[in-house]
Design a protein around this motif. Structure first.
Motif: not given
Length: 585
Positions: A205-215, A217-221, A241-245, A282-288
């Motif tokens: 019954e489990d479902k997952w969401v995946r979002v790729d994009g250029v973001v 953030t204040d995440l430290p690493r 990801l590749d290309r800074g995503a 925040s997302f500057r762009q969403v690829d997928w």
């Protein structure tokens, strides 16, 4: 007026599916088989182009990179990838907690490719298609497989398979007759369904969401493989990801589902922002983006009718929890590629093809077992067979399970069971690396120029076996070397170029004026030096004893035999089980 009969073409192998698994399978066959006498065809029902969606698989682990390196593909991937060597895990308050999440990735040692090679599948496929085109084979799309018939009255190895295909753009129909068909056509495989192969397992019954994009953030690493232990969205994936995503992945919980009448890109982004709290996003762009159902299934057979293979998602599906989907498919493709190449050339008995299933199926089952636990833990639930503390923290248990599965996940610990066919124990105590295990990559030195090289660089996967002679310290091993030379002297086929066997000789210590002078005669095959004897040490070979390893084309150890008078007999015993020799050999 009768309908025009469809055109008929004969090929040796029809590969169905233009993803990484199909492309790598076709590439090996195109490279290894003489183009003048063999033809490979690969079809894909979707249009493949530079406009393909992003998403899908992203991560190659070290063993996959090693195998692709031996196929001459990894360098092109590395040119574009994000090489991820760092991981981090944050608890619900944003406090870093060591030893959890993806921390096993920081311990992927004993390899030149000691990192996660992160490159979105779209870009990987472009590299594979270009490599295949250089071999004279183009991916043909949009051609869809519509029917399969196996002609049981045709002998094994003949044109037993009749495949009906149709162009989805023009509706042109064709018939392809082939000796073998490889179904690499994904989780909804037409090949698997047409051959009525049961697909055992279930979807949860489990479902997952995946979002790729250029973001932002204040995440430290942020440029790491990161896990965030969210109280509302499960164990959240943050992957550079590749290309800074960046990829964000989270559990699509019942509470989240019930909050939306329509879950669209805007909703996926909103929940991604909530999933990574207490960090900002925040997302500057969403690829997928996508939603998918988590489940584990495995085909009951990977090889049927002596002519139909399944590979990749067509024979096993699972969650992306441990990022194993494409890696497991590449293991399938590489295992199958060299075996099918040798059988098609008449160099190996067709029995060899059955070992594809016997070797790959147990490893896929191991993956499924791990994946069941990992996918549940990532949704904050303890494993179904959990017998420990019912109040245990799923995040803590997840860290332990992923660490336990670490060498399997990296691929460096994947092994094939010892048997009496391809992975034969013949001489105990010679080495710490056993038949069926990965042949470790080690640094070596070329003679004369003293250039540094690696064993895997010197043993490319061209459907050739390598007999690797660890000669040790020649001043101590000369008697054993002389006895070994005598024992193989009556086996000229071991040195005949028409058989898929090559030789390497590795001498312990620094190279002298020439290998001839070091040995007191001509060495076998290419000469390399193990200057500090670290290669001998990694293989557990005594410098005063030496040993001979048979390396399979895919980089696993086939057998280990001693230097000395019995060496030749044991080499002969190994190869005569599956190679085809002239009658007078």
């Amino acid at each position: 007026m009768t309908e025009t009969e469809p055109a008929v073409e004969n090929v040796d192998v029809l590969v169905v599916g233009g993803g990484p698994v199909g492309l790598i399978t076709a590439l090996q066959l195109a490279r290894n088989l003489p183009k003048s006498s063999h033809r490979i065809k690969i079809i894909e029902k979707e249009t493949k182009s530079s406009q393909d969606q992003y998403g899908r698989a992203i991560t190659l682990y070290p063993r996959s990179s090693e195998m692709l390196d031996q196929l001459g593909l990894a360098d092109s991937l590395a040119q574009q990838c994000f090489a991820c060597r760092s991981t981090v895990n944050y608890d619900r308050n944003g406090t870093e907690v060591p030893g959890r999440g993806w921390s096993f990735m920081e311990n992927m040692n004993d390899t030149q490719w000691n990192f996660a090679l992160v490159l979105r599948q779209k870009y990987q496929e472009e590299i594979f298609r270009k490599a295949l085109a250089k071999e004279g084979v183009q991916l043909e799309s949009p051609w869809e497989l519509k029917g399969i018939e196996v002609l049981e009255n045709i002998e094994i190895g003949g044109y037993r398979v009749v495949a009906k295909i149709e162009n989805q753009a023009t509706h042109e129909k064709r018939v392809v007759k082939c000796r073998y068909l490889v179904g690499a056509d994904g989780g909804r495989s037409f090949v698997r369904r047409a051959m009525e192969i049961p697909f055992d397992g279930s979807s949860s019954e489990d479902k997952w969401v995946r979002v790729d994009g250029v973001v932002e953030t204040d995440l430290p690493r942020p440029r790491t493989y990161c896990a965030i232990e969210s109280p509302t969205h499960g164990n959240v994936l943050w992957a550079a990801l590749d290309r800074g995503a960046t990829r964000i992945g989270y559990a699509f919980t019942p509470a989240t589902q019930s909050a939306y009448t329509v879950f669209d890109e805007e909703a996926a982004v909103k929940e991604a922002i909530a999933a990574v709290k207490p960090f900002s996003l925040s997302f500057r762009q969403v690829d997928w983006w996508t939603i998918y159902v988590v489940g584990q299934r495995i085909a009951r057979s990977f090889f049927v009718k002596d002519c139909i293979f399944l590979a990749g998602d067509s024979c096993h599906t699972h969650s992306s929890g441990a990022a194993q989907g494409m890696n497991t498919g590449i293991h399938d493709a590489v295992n199958l590629g060299w075996k099918l190449s040798l059988a098609l050339q008449g160099l190996a008995k067709v029995d060899l093809l059955s070992t594809y299933q016997t070797e790959r199926l147990p490893n896929v089952q191991r993956l499924i077992n791990y994946d069941k636990d990992i996918s549940r833990l990532m949704t904050m639930r303890l494993p179904e067979n959990w017998t420990g503390d019912p109040k245990a923290d799923p995040n803590e248990i997840l860290g332990k399970v992923m660490a336990e599965a670490g060498t399997f996940s990296s691929g460096l610990g994947i092994f094939y069971e010892a048997d009496d066919y391809l992975n034969i124990n013949q001489s105990a105590g010679l080495s710490s690396v056993l038949p069926g295990q990965r042949a470790p990559d080690v640094k070596l030195q070329k003679p004369a120029t003293f250039e540094v090289t690696r064993l895997q660089t010197e043993t490319p996967n061209t459907a050739q076996f390598y007999i690797v002679l660890f000669a040790g310290e020649v001043e101590h091993t000369k008697p054993q070397l002389a006895a070994f030379t005598d024992s193989v002297g009556g086996l000229p086929w071991l040195f005949d170029s028409k058989y898929p066997i090559s030789w390497l000789s590795i001498f312990g210590g620094p190279g002298g004026a020439s290998a001839y002078e070091t040995l007191g005669g001509l060495p076998y095959g290419r000469v390399l030096y193990d200057v500090d004897q670290s290669a001998h040490g990694r293989y557990g070979v005594e410098g005063s004893q030496g040993a001979v390893f048979i390396l399979r084309p895919d980089g696993w150890v086939g057998s280990v035999v001693e230097l000395g008078e019995n060496g030749g007999r044991k080499l002969e015993k190994y190869f005569q089980r599956f190679l085809i020799f002239d009658d007078d050999m």
